[in-house]
Design an enzyme around this catalytic site. Structure first.
Site, PDB file in Angstrom:
ATOM      1  N   ARG A 142      16.530  -3.716  53.117  1.00 56.00           N
ATOM      2  CA  ARG A 142      17.041  -5.016  52.672  1.00 56.00           C
ATOM      3  C   ARG A 142      16.364  -5.453  51.376  1.00 56.00           C
ATOM      4  O   ARG A 142      16.165  -6.645  51.127  1.00 56.00           O
ATOM      5  CB  ARG A 142      16.882  -6.093  53.750  1.00 56.00           C
ATOM      6  CG  ARG A 142      17.394  -5.693  55.117  1.00 56.00           C
ATOM      7  CD  ARG A 142      18.803  -5.136  55.103  1.00 56.00           C
ATOM      8  NE  ARG A 142      19.248  -4.755  56.447  1.00 56.00           N
ATOM      9  CZ  ARG A 142      20.378  -4.097  56.692  1.00 56.00           C
ATOM     10  NH1 ARG A 142      21.150  -3.717  55.691  1.00 56.00           N
ATOM     11  NH2 ARG A 142      20.708  -3.809  57.928  1.00 56.00           N
ATOM     12  N   LYS A 167       7.045  -5.070  66.063  1.00 52.01           N
ATOM     13  CA  LYS A 167       8.443  -5.118  66.481  1.00 52.01           C
ATOM     14  C   LYS A 167       8.568  -4.143  67.646  1.00 52.01           C
ATOM     15  O   LYS A 167       8.345  -2.941  67.478  1.00 52.01           O
ATOM     16  CB  LYS A 167       9.375  -4.716  65.344  1.00 52.01           C
ATOM     17  CG  LYS A 167      10.852  -4.684  65.739  1.00 52.01           C
ATOM     18  CD  LYS A 167      11.731  -4.309  64.550  1.00 52.01           C
ATOM     19  CE  LYS A 167      13.202  -4.264  64.933  1.00 52.01           C
ATOM     20  NZ  LYS A 167      14.073  -3.936  63.782  1.00 52.01           N
ATOM     21  N   GLU A 187      16.193  -2.888  68.574  1.00 51.09           N
ATOM     22  CA  GLU A 187      16.866  -1.957  67.679  1.00 51.09           C
ATOM     23  C   GLU A 187      16.275  -0.548  67.764  1.00 51.09           C
ATOM     24  O   GLU A 187      16.086   0.133  66.761  1.00 51.09           O
ATOM     25  CB  GLU A 187      16.813  -2.473  66.234  1.00 51.09           C
ATOM     26  CG  GLU A 187      17.541  -3.790  66.064  1.00 51.09           C
ATOM     27  CD  GLU A 187      17.529  -4.293  64.631  1.00 51.09           C
ATOM     28  OE1 GLU A 187      18.582  -4.775  64.170  1.00 51.09           O
ATOM     29  OE2 GLU A 187      16.468  -4.228  63.990  1.00 51.09           O
ATOM     30  N   ARG A 194       7.013 -10.061  67.335  1.00 51.95           N
ATOM     31  CA  ARG A 194       8.335 -10.571  66.975  1.00 51.95           C
ATOM     32  C   ARG A 194       9.197 -10.825  68.212  1.00 51.95           C
ATOM     33  O   ARG A 194       9.216 -10.025  69.148  1.00 51.95           O
ATOM     34  CB  ARG A 194       9.056  -9.600  66.050  1.00 51.95           C
ATOM     35  CG  ARG A 194       8.420  -9.452  64.695  1.00 51.95           C
ATOM     36  CD  ARG A 194       9.195  -8.472  63.829  1.00 51.95           C
ATOM     37  NE  ARG A 194      10.221  -9.127  63.033  1.00 51.95           N
ATOM     38  CZ  ARG A 194      11.471  -8.706  62.936  1.00 51.95           C
ATOM     39  NH1 ARG A 194      11.881  -7.666  63.639  1.00 51.95           N
ATOM     40  NH2 ARG A 194      12.333  -9.320  62.160  1.00 51.95           N
ATOM     41  N   ASP A 232      20.510 -13.550  63.344  1.00 50.92           N
ATOM     42  CA  ASP A 232      19.810 -12.646  62.421  1.00 50.92           C
ATOM     43  C   ASP A 232      19.959 -13.110  60.981  1.00 50.92           C
ATOM     44  O   ASP A 232      20.720 -12.529  60.216  1.00 50.92           O
ATOM     45  CB  ASP A 232      20.366 -11.220  62.574  1.00 50.92           C
ATOM     46  CG  ASP A 232      19.612 -10.200  61.729  1.00 50.92           C
ATOM     47  OD1 ASP A 232      18.509 -10.503  61.263  1.00 50.92           O
ATOM     48  OD2 ASP A 232      20.145  -9.091  61.539  1.00 50.92           O
ATOM     49  N   GLU A 287      19.582 -10.645  52.447  1.00 50.64           N
ATOM     50  CA  GLU A 287      20.359  -9.636  53.156  1.00 50.64           C
ATOM     51  C   GLU A 287      21.785 -10.087  53.443  1.00 50.64           C
ATOM     52  O   GLU A 287      22.724  -9.295  53.363  1.00 50.64           O
ATOM     53  CB  GLU A 287      19.647  -9.286  54.468  1.00 50.64           C
ATOM     54  CG  GLU A 287      20.399  -8.333  55.363  1.00 50.64           C
ATOM     55  CD  GLU A 287      19.685  -8.063  56.672  1.00 50.64           C
ATOM     56  OE1 GLU A 287      20.240  -7.323  57.499  1.00 50.64           O
ATOM     57  OE2 GLU A 287      18.566  -8.599  56.879  1.00 50.64           O
TER      58      GLU A 287
END
Length: 707
Positions: free
Chosen positions: A173, A292, A296, A329, A370, A398
């Protein structure tokens, strides 16, 4: 003679007395110091031309001297009894003034007028440096008052940039070139740009940086890379900036040779303790870890049947003896697609409230999806009073047009920070949750996903610098207004001349709303192209997860559009305090900007404007485009007042923004018409192509994608 002249220029450059040999290209950011003239120069000569300090080699006096040299056209003299007295609490000259410096802490400072003198004083060196930068900001922006009485203490303790930079210099990003961290040449070559980076951050109060991507590579924790990290820490330390690292949760397996990364396994615990000890041996002031996990595809404690608290606390225990923190996170995905992704973080984290160690902060994005162009504030901010929650903003754009669209983000961030959670009562703003004052937490933090790269202008465009600047200023003081911050930035970056400042301000202030209007009006969200998030993609469907598609969020049918999150829908509204849940549960009382976020609404519903929802959508698209047209007109009017290089770059980017705003409008309208079959309202031009045309467009090499 030419040889002697070149030698003299070289010596001046080496000593910092000549600092601007290049054309205007944005590299100087808001630290740009150009010689003053006339009454402005006379005023500065009277007020700031000489400096007294007990530490003439100190960084604060060096930065003050550097900035004033650019403004005065000569170096300010260092002499006893100087017009500016710069010092720490224990300096004799400061002690003699009997100033009250209590409560300033390591970062606070005062700037005060004593007769003809200006005093900058602090308890610690970081505070003195921040005070010097504050005084320079006043001088650069033409806002140095006759009498000064400033007392500044940051509202947030840890004011951190998160770099989504990979070890191969790819930036996820990122829209401003490669990562500025040249890992291959470190630790032996420390690019001078690293110092300029530190200066820029310190000038706006940022005091920490996470060097690597949240999608972490465990290699960063190996000895050769820790040596490289230590080299960067050495550069940043004088500017009060600590380094942090994103740690991959599975590192004990990937680089430690263990068969598991279970946070309750004794060997795993010992491995992390040893690794943390190793880090602090190399970097005594290391800030801590960002994690994180179980999101994902990233590994995490849930892989072993453990909770987020189990994982965070294991790392926090290793950090505690050294004073380090863990930022965990809250951006999570379950393995199973939920009925509403907006609810997931709340469902996973609220049961853990009060179960995290004192040196753990849960890092929460401003909204529950997001980093969308506009989202209601994340419900977690009103739901975990026993847990330290830190804000995560995205500075890099982004979902907001990448580097080429002018979108000043401070109004969006202020909207979130000023939002009332109503927990436990009215007036419990998100800002008070984040700074710890609402629930009595002493440790506080804010993170901003950086937009910085190797482009000469740092951020990919001249105006994206403003978002880096605004993030730092709001992290320091969230009570500042977005307009006040914009005025500072314009005056320092371009000029304090009202003939320049006012037109640019009128471009910046409506710019975020303009992007929302032509991309995602009335609460629509997640309509961008798949993967790279470039351009419109309301038709995106299919793939491995429905919550990675656009149709999952807009739910458009022949009859209506929007995601029903009311009590009869996904019931996401129940995650907010009752006054908000009651407001969001009804179409009539839901703020128009969040209408389709919380409701599925008929196309023919009458809006407060008197238009139907369908006509209102078209109106917003057009309003966004018209705002860009106005920005172009104002910028064209500044030709000749702004240096040619920067004016030409901004003009070119505004032209791109205008073209892409029209694209967003036309592609969206064509797609909605393919769903609802409705005619366009009177006066609305039809899209030049049908939905199939826009859907067929492909951009496989759009920048900033993940890998």
């Amino acid at each position: 003679m030419r040889h002697l002249r070149n030698l003299l220029v070289g010596l001046l450059l080496a000593t910092g007395l000549v600092t601007h040999s290049h054309a205007e290209d944005g590299y100087d950011l808001w630290l740009r110091s150009r010689p003053l003239a006339g009454t402005a120069l006379s005023h500065l000569e009277t007020r700031l031309a000489t400096i007294e300090t007990a530490d003439p080699q100190g960084l604060a006096v060096a930065e003050l001297s550097r900035g004033l040299t650019g403004l005065l056209g000569r170096s300010p003299a260092l002499e006893k009894g100087g017009a500016v007295l710069l010092g720490l609490a224990d300096d004799p000259a400061i002690r003699a003034l009997k100033l009250d410096l209590t409560g300033l802490g390591p970062d606070g400072y005062i700037i005060r007028t004593f007769g003809p003198r200006t005093i900058v004083a602090a308890e610690g060196r970081n505070g003195l440096l921040y005070g010097a930068f504050h005084l320079l900001r006043l001088a650069r922006t033409g806002s140095l008052p006759a009498t000064l009485d400033v007392r500044e203490v940051p509202k947030i303790d840890r004011r951190i940039l998160n770099h989504w930079d990979d070890l191969d210099r790819h930036v996820e990003r990122g829209y401003s070139g490669q990562s500025i961290w040249d890992w291959h040449k470190l630790p032996d070559w420390k690019d001078p740009r690293y110092t300029d980076y530190a200066r820029a951050n310190a000038s706006i109060g940022i005091n920490g940086t996470v060097l690597n991507n949240v999608n972490a590579n465990a290699t960063i924790l190996t000895a050769p890379y820790l040596e490289k990290v230590a080299a960067l820490a050495d550069v940043f330390r004088p500017y009060g900036i600590k380094v942090y690292l994103t740690a991959r949760f599975s590192a004990p397996k990937e680089i430690g040779g263990l068969p598991t990364a279970d946070p309750l396994d004794k060997d795993v615990i010992r491995w992390w303790q040893a690794k943390v000890d190793e880090i602090y041996t190399r970097i005594p002031d290391f800030g801590g870890f960002l994690i994180k996990a179980n999101s994902e595809g990233q590994p995490g404690p849930q892989d072993y049947g453990r909770t987020h608290a189990d994982g965070a606390n294991m790392l926090a225990d290793a950090m505690a003896p050294h004073g380090g923190i863990v930022m965990w996170r809250a951006f999570v995905y379950s393995h199973e697609v939920p009925d509403d992704r907006a609810k997931q973080a709340y469902d996973e984290f609220v049961p853990l409230d009060g179960k995290f160690r004192d040196n753990v902060l849960v890092q929460v994005k401003n909204g529950a999806i997001d980093f969308q162009p506009r989202e209601p504030f994340h419900p977690l901010f009103g739901a975990m009073p026993k847990t330290k929650l830190m804000m995560e903003f995205q500075i890099t754009k982004e979902y907001l047009g990448f580097a080429t669209h002018l979108a000043y983000l401070a109004p969006m961030w202020k909207e979130v920070l000023d939002a009332d959670t109503y927990r436990p009562k009215q007036g419990s703003t998100v800002a008070k949750v984040v700074d710890g004052s609402l629930d009595g937490h002493k440790l506080s933090a804010m993170a901003g996903v950086a937009n910085i790269g190797t482009d000469r202008n740092w951020a990919g465009s001249q105006f994206d610098q403003a978002n880096w600047y605004a993030y730092g200023r709001l992290a320091w003081n969230h009570d500042l207004t977005s307009e006040a911050i914009a005025r500072e930035w314009i005056a320092a970056t371009f000029s304090p001349d009202p003939a320049i400042l006012d037109p640019i301000l009128s471009m910046m202030m409506p710019s975020h709303q303009a992007v929302v209007d032509y991309m995602t009006p009335l609460g629509l969200h997640h309509l961008m192209g798949r993967g790279h998030h470039y351009g419109p993609g309301p038709w995106v469907e299919g793939g491995p997860r429905s919550d990675w598609t656009s149709v999952y969020y807009h739910r458009a049918t022949k009859d209506g559009i929007g995601f029903d999150r009311t009590a009869t829908g996904s019931d996401a509204i129940s995650q907010y305090a009752k006054p908000l849940a009651d407001r969001f549960n009804k179409v009539e009382t839901t703020p128009e900007e969040f209408l389709l976020w919380f409701h599925h609404v008929r196309w023919d519903r009458k809006m407060p404007s008197g238009r139907t929802l369908w006509a209102e959508l078209l109106h917003h698209y057009g309003r966004g485009i018209a705002t860009v047209d106005g920005m172009i007109t104002r910028w064209d009017g500044l030709k000749g007042r702004i240096d040619d290089a920067r004016h030409a770059e901004v003009a070119a980017f505004l032209a791109i923004q205008r073209k892409e705003a029209q694209w967003w409008r036309d592609a969206s309208v064509a797609y909605w018409q393919s769903i609802n079959g409705l005619p366009l309202p009177k006066g609305e031009a039809p899209p030049p192509h049908d939905a199939a045309y826009y859907k067929a467009l492909s951009f496989p090499f759009a920048p900033g994608d993940g890998k």
